[in-house]
Design a protein around this motif. Structure first.
Motif, PDB file in Angstrom:
ATOM      1  N   UNK A 454       5.186  -1.669   2.132  1.00 19.77           N
ATOM      2  CA  UNK A 454       6.566  -0.994   2.466  1.00 19.77           C
ATOM      3  C   UNK A 454       7.114  -1.487   3.901  1.00 19.77           C
ATOM      4  N   UNK A 455       6.501  -2.589   4.454  1.00 20.03           N
ATOM      5  CA  UNK A 455       6.917  -3.086   5.806  1.00 20.03           C
ATOM      6  C   UNK A 455       8.456  -3.609   5.560  1.00 20.03           C
ATOM      7  N   UNK A 456       9.212  -3.025   6.559  1.00 20.41           N
ATOM      8  CA  UNK A 456      10.777  -3.425   6.292  1.00 20.41           C
ATOM      9  C   UNK A 456      11.268  -3.151   4.784  1.00 20.41           C
ATOM     10  N   UNK A 457      10.547  -2.614   3.898  1.00 17.85           N
ATOM     11  CA  UNK A 457      10.793  -2.531   2.873  1.00 17.85           C
ATOM     12  C   UNK A 457      11.037  -1.044   2.069  1.00 17.85           C
ATOM     13  N   UNK A 458      11.368  -0.043   2.793  1.00 15.98           N
ATOM     14  CA  UNK A 458      11.188   1.465   2.798  1.00 15.98           C
ATOM     15  C   UNK A 458      11.704   1.760   1.581  1.00 15.98           C
ATOM     16  N   UNK A 459      11.699   1.471   0.306  1.00 11.37           N
ATOM     17  CA  UNK A 459      12.263   1.561  -0.993  1.00 11.37           C
ATOM     18  C   UNK A 459      11.369   2.261  -2.086  1.00 11.37           C
ATOM     19  N   UNK A 460      12.068   3.103  -3.013  1.00  8.89           N
ATOM     20  CA  UNK A 460      11.195   3.505  -4.062  1.00  8.89           C
ATOM     21  C   UNK A 460      10.414   2.675  -4.861  1.00  8.89           C
ATOM     22  N   UNK A 461      11.015   1.353  -4.974  1.00  6.04           N
ATOM     23  CA  UNK A 461      10.433   0.136  -5.710  1.00  6.04           C
ATOM     24  C   UNK A 461       8.997   0.118  -5.120  1.00  6.04           C
ATOM     25  N   UNK A 462       9.003  -0.074  -3.848  1.00  4.38           N
ATOM     26  CA  UNK A 462       7.953  -0.590  -3.024  1.00  4.38           C
ATOM     27  C   UNK A 462       6.844   0.532  -3.183  1.00  4.38           C
ATOM     28  N   UNK A 463       7.346   1.833  -2.953  1.00  9.75           N
ATOM     29  CA  UNK A 463       6.250   3.127  -2.859  1.00  9.75           C
ATOM     30  C   UNK A 463       5.764   3.268  -4.405  1.00  9.75           C
ATOM     31  N   UNK A 464       6.446   2.712  -5.369  1.00 10.45           N
ATOM     32  CA  UNK A 464       5.964   2.769  -6.470  1.00 10.45           C
ATOM     33  C   UNK A 464       4.777   1.967  -6.614  1.00 10.45           C
ATOM     34  N   UNK A 465       4.670   0.767  -6.311  1.00 10.63           N
ATOM     35  CA  UNK A 465       3.478  -0.065  -6.154  1.00 10.63           C
ATOM     36  C   UNK A 465       2.354   0.728  -5.531  1.00 10.63           C
ATOM     37  N   UNK A 466       2.656   1.511  -4.327  1.00  8.99           N
ATOM     38  CA  UNK A 466       1.512   2.138  -3.676  1.00  8.99           C
ATOM     39  C   UNK A 466       0.863   3.174  -4.683  1.00  8.99           C
ATOM     40  N   UNK A 467       1.686   3.862  -5.341  1.00  6.51           N
ATOM     41  CA  UNK A 467       1.534   5.005  -6.108  1.00  6.51           C
ATOM     42  C   UNK A 467       0.811   4.552  -7.422  1.00  6.51           C
ATOM     43  N   UNK A 468       1.242   3.447  -7.989  1.00  8.93           N
ATOM     44  CA  UNK A 468       0.397   2.948  -9.320  1.00  8.93           C
ATOM     45  C   UNK A 468      -1.035   2.340  -8.673  1.00  8.93           C
ATOM     46  N   UNK A 469      -1.233   1.949  -7.699  1.00  9.54           N
ATOM     47  CA  UNK A 469      -2.570   1.561  -7.095  1.00  9.54           C
ATOM     48  C   UNK A 469      -3.441   2.673  -7.081  1.00  9.54           C
ATOM     49  N   UNK A 470      -2.983   3.950  -6.568  1.00  6.65           N
ATOM     50  CA  UNK A 470      -3.615   4.970  -6.432  1.00  6.65           C
ATOM     51  C   UNK A 470      -4.114   5.611  -7.853  1.00  6.65           C
ATOM     52  N   UNK A 471      -3.160   5.581  -8.596  1.00  9.76           N
ATOM     53  CA  UNK A 471      -3.221   6.004  -9.918  1.00  9.76           C
ATOM     54  C   UNK A 471      -4.375   5.274 -10.635  1.00  9.76           C
ATOM     55  N   UNK A 472      -4.394   3.966 -10.458  1.00  7.69           N
ATOM     56  CA  UNK A 472      -5.319   2.953 -11.144  1.00  7.69           C
ATOM     57  C   UNK A 472      -6.841   3.211 -10.804  1.00  7.69           C
ATOM     58  N   UNK A 473      -6.847   3.453  -9.432  1.00 10.04           N
ATOM     59  CA  UNK A 473      -8.397   3.797  -8.686  1.00 10.04           C
ATOM     60  C   UNK A 473      -8.800   4.992  -9.301  1.00 10.04           C
ATOM     61  N   UNK A 474      -7.765   6.124  -9.204  1.00  5.88           N
ATOM     62  CA  UNK A 474      -8.338   7.495  -9.723  1.00  5.88           C
ATOM     63  C   UNK A 474      -8.743   7.294 -11.267  1.00  5.88           C
ATOM     64  N   UNK A 475      -8.391   6.598 -12.286  1.00  6.87           N
ATOM     65  CA  UNK A 475      -8.629   6.320 -13.429  1.00  6.87           C
ATOM     66  C   UNK A 475      -9.828   5.575 -13.641  1.00  6.87           C
ATOM     67  N   UNK A 476     -10.065   4.637 -12.723  1.00  3.96           N
ATOM     68  CA  UNK A 476     -11.439   3.877 -12.636  1.00  3.96           C
ATOM     69  C   UNK A 476     -12.536   4.789 -12.048  1.00  3.96           C
ATOM     70  N   UNK A 477     -12.224   5.682 -11.383  1.00  2.95           N
ATOM     71  CA  UNK A 477     -13.354   6.631 -10.753  1.00  2.95           C
ATOM     72  C   UNK A 477     -13.619   7.670 -11.919  1.00  2.95           C
TER      73      UNK A 477
END
Length: 531
Positions: A454-477
């Motif tokens: 999100x550095x210099x890109x504080x947009x919903x699209x960039x935050x979607x990537x952050x949330x997708x990664x967290x979701x994937x890690x939750x599923x693996x766990x």
């Protein structure tokens, strides 16, 4: 009368292929131990639980208050916000204006990240030693002095910041060292205080203090920063630090390491606890090989890391997301940031009682209860995080999804967190130290990755990537925990044999009951294990 000694296994065992777990045994004696006796006044284990709760309120208030105070401490000028996003309008549907705020310190965003992250450099170092020390020397003083250390250093934060940023970073590292022993120490104490059928709710109530500390700290820190008390932002550190020191005095006077060491506990309560969980010889050798070759341990280990990834991402990044993308001011930021943690606190407490009820009445076995709580506590937040990424500039919907994500994550507390006590109650402090040590890594990695994306890109699209990664890690766990978790005491966590003196006719010299020519003493539930 001549005596002979017979050495035999304390319990029959059955190898399940998951590191060796004990066969669950149930008896009328075990059933009778489930009902807690009535005692005069408030039971001491409940006092321990409540004071532990207040301890974690202090611990987390001291941990997160700097993230709010930094907003007022640091100068924000036009150069730093010229790349700010205007994707979402500001309040009242206006364009986001240029911002200038004069703070006492001119620290860059990268330096602020180092200051906030420095806490975890200290925090990770005392997890494993803290568990071992608490198990072998007692958790009361370790937990108490851990909180006191963090509180006293918090009082010095304004002075340290004004001396030099390096001094402030050092103070934060030392605070992390003091706070790092708290979870392992408390887990070790619950290994000696929490009856089998009360584990979920006692642990959930105490550790939910972490969420309540966040609930309290975020809005109050914002209000104090905006006030003239002690000059504004310094009040955050003076007030929360002083409260932590006062808590320490109460803790040291009212808590004991074990029921046997408590000076005012009733005989009925002490006997109930000791019959339920047994006792552990002091300074017993830690079975490191058994621990690291146990798949149920690795199930907790991986689950702890995956849970903390999502939790720390929200803990450190949610204020930024609300401020930079949805454009809330500091007061609104503090209140809205606290809302998800309040919901999480409620969920933790309710789930603890529900899970214990289901186990005690045998609607669910222990392992199924732990797996269900962990799965729901991972999949709900993972799904709602993804949904939040697609809510766009709808602030109400965004906050609702984030609140549900973090609020429902509290279900996990009755899952893998309590599971340490199920598989190895005698070594629960060490296990918590190991898993929480590894689980601290997301405190470094999650915010770094979120900042990079999100550095210099504080947009919903960039935050979607952050949330997708967290979701994937939750599923693996979730998948890993479902595959390898256990609800039984492991072989390496129970006594191998016991010496019993018997008469020539086979009866026990202490007139214990006889079954098939052998002396049989009713065993505590910690050894027989719940379903």
């Amino acid at each position: 009368m001549s005596l002979q000694e017979e050495k035999r296994p304390l319990l029959p065992t059955a190898d399940t292929g998951d590191g060796g777990s004990l066969t669950n045994l149930h008896s009328e004696q075990e059933g009778a131990q489930r009902k807690a006796p009535k005692v005069p006044g408030i039971p001491k284990r409940y006092i321990l639980t409540f004071l532990g709760f207040l301890g974690f309120v202090n611990v987390y208030a001291l941990r997160v208050n700097l993230s709010v105070a930094l907003v007022e401490m640091v100068t924000l000028n036009e150069t730093k916000v010229e790349n700010a996003t205007s994707e979402c309008p500001g309040p009242n549907n206006t364009d986001v204006p240029d911002v200038y705020r004069k703070g006492e310190f001119d620290w860059s965003p990268s330096l602020q990240g180092i200051i906030l992250g420095s806490f975890f450099y200290g925090y990770v170092t005392t997890q494993i030693p803290g568990g071992w020390i608490a198990e072998n020397f007692g958790g009361k003083k370790l937990f108490g002095f851990g909180v006191l250390c963090t509180s006293a250093l918090t009082l010095l934060t304004p002075v340290a910041a004004r001396l030099h940023v390096g001094v402030l970073i050092l103070i934060r590292i030392l605070e992390g060292i003091g706070e790092g022993v708290t979870f392992p120490a408390m887990h070790a104490m619950f290994g000696k205080w929490a009856p089998v059928w009360e584990r979920s709710r006692l642990v959930s109530i105490t550790y939910a203090g972490a969420q309540m500390g966040t609930v309290v700290s975020l809005p109050i820190s914002g209000i104090l920063c905006d006030s003239h008390i002690f000059g504004g932002w310094p009040a955050v550190f003076y007030i929360f630090g002083a409260v932590g020191c006062l808590w320490f005095v109460v803790w040291m006077f009212m808590v004991a390491d074990t029921p046997a060491k408590h000076s005012t506990i009733s005989t009925e309560e002490r006997d109930f606890i000791e019959q339920s969980i047994g006792s552990k010889p002091q300074r017993e050798r830690t079975p490191w090989l058994g621990i690291f070759t146990s798949m149920p341990f690795w199930a907790i280990f991986i689950a702890h890391f995956c849970n903390n990834w999502g939790f720390y991402t929200l803990l450190t990044c949610l204020p930024t997301y609300l401020s930079e993308v949805l454009h809330f001011n500091i007061k609104e930021n503090g209140l809205l940031s606290a809302l998800p943690y309040f919901c999480c606190w409620v969920t933790m407490n309710v789930t603890g009682f529900v899970v214990d009820y289901l186990r005690e009445h045998r609607y669910l076995s222990t392992v199924h209860a732990r797996k269900l709580a962990t799965s729901l506590g991972f999949l709900f937040p993972g799904g709602f995080l993804v949904a939040a990424g697609y809510s766009g500039c709808n602030a109400t919907l965004d906050v609702a999804f984030l609140t549900l994500a973090l609020g429902l994550s509290g279900i996990y507390m009755s899952g893998f967190i309590v599971n340490h006590l199920d598989i190895a109650p005698k070594f629960s402090g060490t296990l918590m130290g190991l898993t929480n040590c590894f689980g601290t890594l997301p405190g470094f990695l999650g915010p770094i990755l979120a900042g990079y994306l999100t550095d210099k890109q504080q947009t919903s699209a960039q935050w979607q990537k952050v949330f997708y990664i967290s979701c994937g890690i939750y599923v693996f766990g979730t998948v890993f925990y479902l595959a390898f978790a256990s609800g039984d005491i492991q072989k390496w966590a129970q006594p191998k044999s016991v010496t019993i003196e018997v008469n020539n006719d086979g009866s026990d010299v202490n007139n214990k009951s006889i079954q098939n020519g052998r002396s049989v003493t009713p065993l505590p539930e910690i050894l027989t294990g719940p379903d």
